[in-house]
Scaffold this motif. Sequence first.
Motif, PDB file in Angstrom:
ATOM      1  N   SER A  18      19.121 -30.808 -56.228  1.00 55.59           N
ATOM      2  CA  SER A  18      18.833 -29.790 -55.210  1.00 55.59           C
ATOM      3  C   SER A  18      19.775 -29.948 -54.019  1.00 55.59           C
ATOM      4  CB  SER A  18      17.352 -29.855 -54.793  1.00 55.59           C
ATOM      5  OG  SER A  18      17.164 -30.487 -53.560  1.00 55.59           O
ATOM      6  N   LYS A  44      13.774 -31.235 -64.609  1.00 54.10           N
ATOM      7  CA  LYS A  44      14.521 -30.602 -63.521  1.00 54.10           C
ATOM      8  C   LYS A  44      16.016 -30.909 -63.683  1.00 54.10           C
ATOM      9  CE  LYS A  44      14.268 -30.203 -58.471  1.00 54.10           C
ATOM     10  NZ  LYS A  44      13.660 -30.705 -57.251  1.00 54.10           N
ATOM     11  N   THR A 203      17.353 -27.209 -47.106  1.00 57.10           N
ATOM     12  CA  THR A 203      17.231 -27.815 -48.437  1.00 57.10           C
ATOM     13  C   THR A 203      15.762 -28.227 -48.607  1.00 57.10           C
ATOM     14  OG1 THR A 203      17.645 -30.026 -47.569  1.00 57.10           O
ATOM     15  CG2 THR A 203      19.584 -28.774 -48.227  1.00 57.10           C
TER      16      THR A 203
HETATM   17  N1  LIG Z   1      19.541 -31.124 -45.095  1.00 53.32           N
HETATM   18  C1  LIG Z   1      19.996 -31.609 -43.949  1.00 53.32           C
HETATM   19  O1  LIG Z   1      19.960 -30.930 -42.895  1.00 53.32           O
HETATM   20  C2  LIG Z   1      20.572 -33.007 -43.885  1.00 53.32           C
HETATM   21  C3  LIG Z   1      21.057 -33.466 -42.644  1.00 53.32           C
HETATM   22  C4  LIG Z   1      21.600 -34.743 -42.580  1.00 53.32           C
HETATM   23  C5  LIG Z   1      21.659 -35.530 -43.707  1.00 53.32           C
HETATM   24  N2  LIG Z   1      21.176 -35.076 -44.897  1.00 53.32           N
HETATM   25  C6  LIG Z   1      21.253 -35.970 -46.069  1.00 53.32           C
HETATM   26  O2  LIG Z   1      21.866 -35.302 -47.147  1.00 53.32           O
HETATM   27  C7  LIG Z   1      21.396 -35.843 -48.389  1.00 53.32           C
HETATM   28  C8  LIG Z   1      20.971 -34.707 -49.315  1.00 53.32           C
HETATM   29  O3  LIG Z   1      19.780 -34.130 -48.795  1.00 53.32           O
HETATM   30  P1  LIG Z   1      19.381 -32.599 -48.972  1.00 53.32           P
HETATM   31  O4  LIG Z   1      19.270 -32.047 -47.624  1.00 53.32           O
HETATM   32  O5  LIG Z   1      20.239 -31.922 -49.970  1.00 53.32           O
HETATM   33  O6  LIG Z   1      17.873 -32.788 -49.514  1.00 53.32           O
HETATM   34  P2  LIG Z   1      17.150 -32.335 -50.865  1.00 53.32           P
HETATM   35  O7  LIG Z   1      17.358 -30.915 -51.155  1.00 53.32           O
HETATM   36  O8  LIG Z   1      15.738 -32.818 -50.695  1.00 53.32           O
HETATM   37  O9  LIG Z   1      17.876 -33.221 -51.970  1.00 53.32           O
HETATM   38  C9  LIG Z   1      17.663 -34.596 -52.049  1.00 53.32           C
HETATM   39  C10 LIG Z   1      17.987 -35.080 -53.436  1.00 53.32           C
HETATM   40  O10 LIG Z   1      17.637 -36.477 -53.499  1.00 53.32           O
HETATM   41  C11 LIG Z   1      16.771 -36.662 -54.617  1.00 53.32           C
HETATM   42  N3  LIG Z   1      15.843 -37.764 -54.409  1.00 53.32           N
HETATM   43  C12 LIG Z   1      14.885 -37.907 -53.468  1.00 53.32           C
HETATM   44  N4  LIG Z   1      14.216 -39.054 -53.664  1.00 53.32           N
HETATM   45  C13 LIG Z   1      14.745 -39.637 -54.762  1.00 53.32           C
HETATM   46  C14 LIG Z   1      14.473 -40.814 -55.474  1.00 53.32           C
HETATM   47  N5  LIG Z   1      13.489 -41.638 -55.138  1.00 53.32           N
HETATM   48  N6  LIG Z   1      15.227 -41.093 -56.562  1.00 53.32           N
HETATM   49  C15 LIG Z   1      16.202 -40.277 -56.944  1.00 53.32           C
HETATM   50  N7  LIG Z   1      16.522 -39.135 -56.315  1.00 53.32           N
HETATM   51  C16 LIG Z   1      15.786 -38.819 -55.243  1.00 53.32           C
HETATM   52  C17 LIG Z   1      16.026 -35.341 -54.758  1.00 53.32           C
HETATM   53  O11 LIG Z   1      15.449 -35.251 -56.047  1.00 53.32           O
HETATM   54  P3  LIG Z   1      14.260 -34.203 -56.360  1.00 53.32           P
HETATM   55  O12 LIG Z   1      14.969 -32.910 -56.642  1.00 53.32           O
HETATM   56  O13 LIG Z   1      13.594 -34.785 -57.550  1.00 53.32           O
HETATM   57  O14 LIG Z   1      13.379 -34.138 -55.142  1.00 53.32           O
HETATM   58  C18 LIG Z   1      17.175 -34.368 -54.532  1.00 53.32           C
HETATM   59  O15 LIG Z   1      17.956 -34.241 -55.663  1.00 53.32           O
HETATM   60  C19 LIG Z   1      20.269 -36.806 -48.027  1.00 53.32           C
HETATM   61  O16 LIG Z   1      20.741 -38.132 -48.029  1.00 53.32           O
HETATM   62  C20 LIG Z   1      19.894 -36.399 -46.616  1.00 53.32           C
HETATM   63  O17 LIG Z   1      19.317 -37.451 -45.873  1.00 53.32           O
HETATM   64  C21 LIG Z   1      20.636 -33.833 -45.008  1.00 53.32           C
END
Ligand SMILES: NC(=O)c1ccc[n+]([C@@H]2O[C@H](COP(=O)([O-])OP(=O)(O)OC[C@H]3O[C@@H](n4cnc5c(N)ncnc54)[C@H](OP(=O)(O)O)[C@@H]3O)[C@@H](O)[C@H]2O)c1
Length: 281
Positions: A18, A44, A203
């Motif tokens: 995702s 998924k 996200t």
């Molecule tokens: N979105 C923002 O604004 C933002 C800002 C700063 C930093 N970030 C960082 O960017 C990165 C990506 O986040 P995102 O925003 O794209 O969030 P997201 O849509 O929630 O994606 C997170 C991904 O990590 C996976 N994940 C979560 N827990 C896990 C686990 N225990 N084992 C394996 N996979 C796991 C999720 O799998 P599932 O699909 O199964 O849930 C998903 O594929 C993260 O490190 C986040 O901290 C995001």
Amino acid sequence: MSKTTLKNKIVLITGATSGIGKETARGLAKLDATIVCTTRDKLKGEKTRSELIASTNNEKIDMLYCDLASFESIKNCCKEFKSKYNKLHVLINNAGVWDFKRRESKDGIENIFATNYLGPFLMTNLLLDTLKNSSPARIINATSGLHYGTINFDDIEFKHNYSGVRAYRQSKLGLILFTRLLAKKLKETGATVNCYHPGLNITNLGRDAGRFSRLIFKSMGKDPKIGAETSIYLASSPDVENITGEYFVKKKIKKPSKESCDLNLANQLWAVSKKYLKNDI
Ligand SMILES: NC(=O)c1ccc[n+]([C@@H]2O[C@H](COP(=O)([O-])OP(=O)(O)OC[C@H]3O[C@@H](n4cnc5c(N)ncnc54)[C@H](OP(=O)(O)O)[C@@H]3O)[C@@H](O)[C@H]2O)c1
């Protein structure tokens, strides 16, 4: 100008089911790389794999099972990766969580610390030999602008006074400290390591972080394709081939917080992390 291609390059991306991870996988698949994604949900994962193949016409997309909240699962995933591939050119530690409720990982460790910090620490260390043998190789850590504060060594798992924001901030500070110290350790190996903040993106992150956070993400966040631009850049651009130990925002080097540049803090955290992992690294 010739177009960047990642033909014959192998990229491993954690949490590619995702958000930013999925868009990063899509972008790098379009550059013809072999993409190995990880998922904690097999169904998924398979759905994501089919969708990525259909939207990129790149059949070289694999999906491995890995729960970053389990040391055993990470070790099995790395073993499986090594049994299938003998090279790794780019490792992207993308997977992350942000919970408002205190939870524990399969190993009984506070979940944000385990998933966002210890998981990537273990996975990277287990894959270092393959990365070095594939030189030039790159490691990219998804951190956050929310990395301010310090490491709460007295209670690193927030057993007392848990706060999801502080736990998340600490995990992302930890990743920057890891990036900076690892870059020093990898000098002269042909492997680089950088980290980046993707900006605020809509996200699934924050879905368990309370109504207010969800509202902020929804009202101010951008399309995750925008966040993925920097990870795709760090994974593929010749501009950053020799850059290591840096923190990027919007494809530019930025200075992170004072604490994240403190090598004593980085060494202290490394020692604590090794204790958590016992004989695993
Ligand atoms: N979105 C923002 O604004 C933002 C800002 C700063 C930093 N970030 C960082 O960017 C990165 C990506 O986040 P995102 O925003 O794209 O969030 P997201 O849509 O929630 O994606 C997170 C991904 O990590 C996976 N994940 C979560 N827990 C896990 C686990 N225990 N084992 C394996 N996979 C796991 C999720 O799998 P599932 O699909 O199964 O849930 C998903 O594929 C993260 O490190 C986040 O901290 C995001």
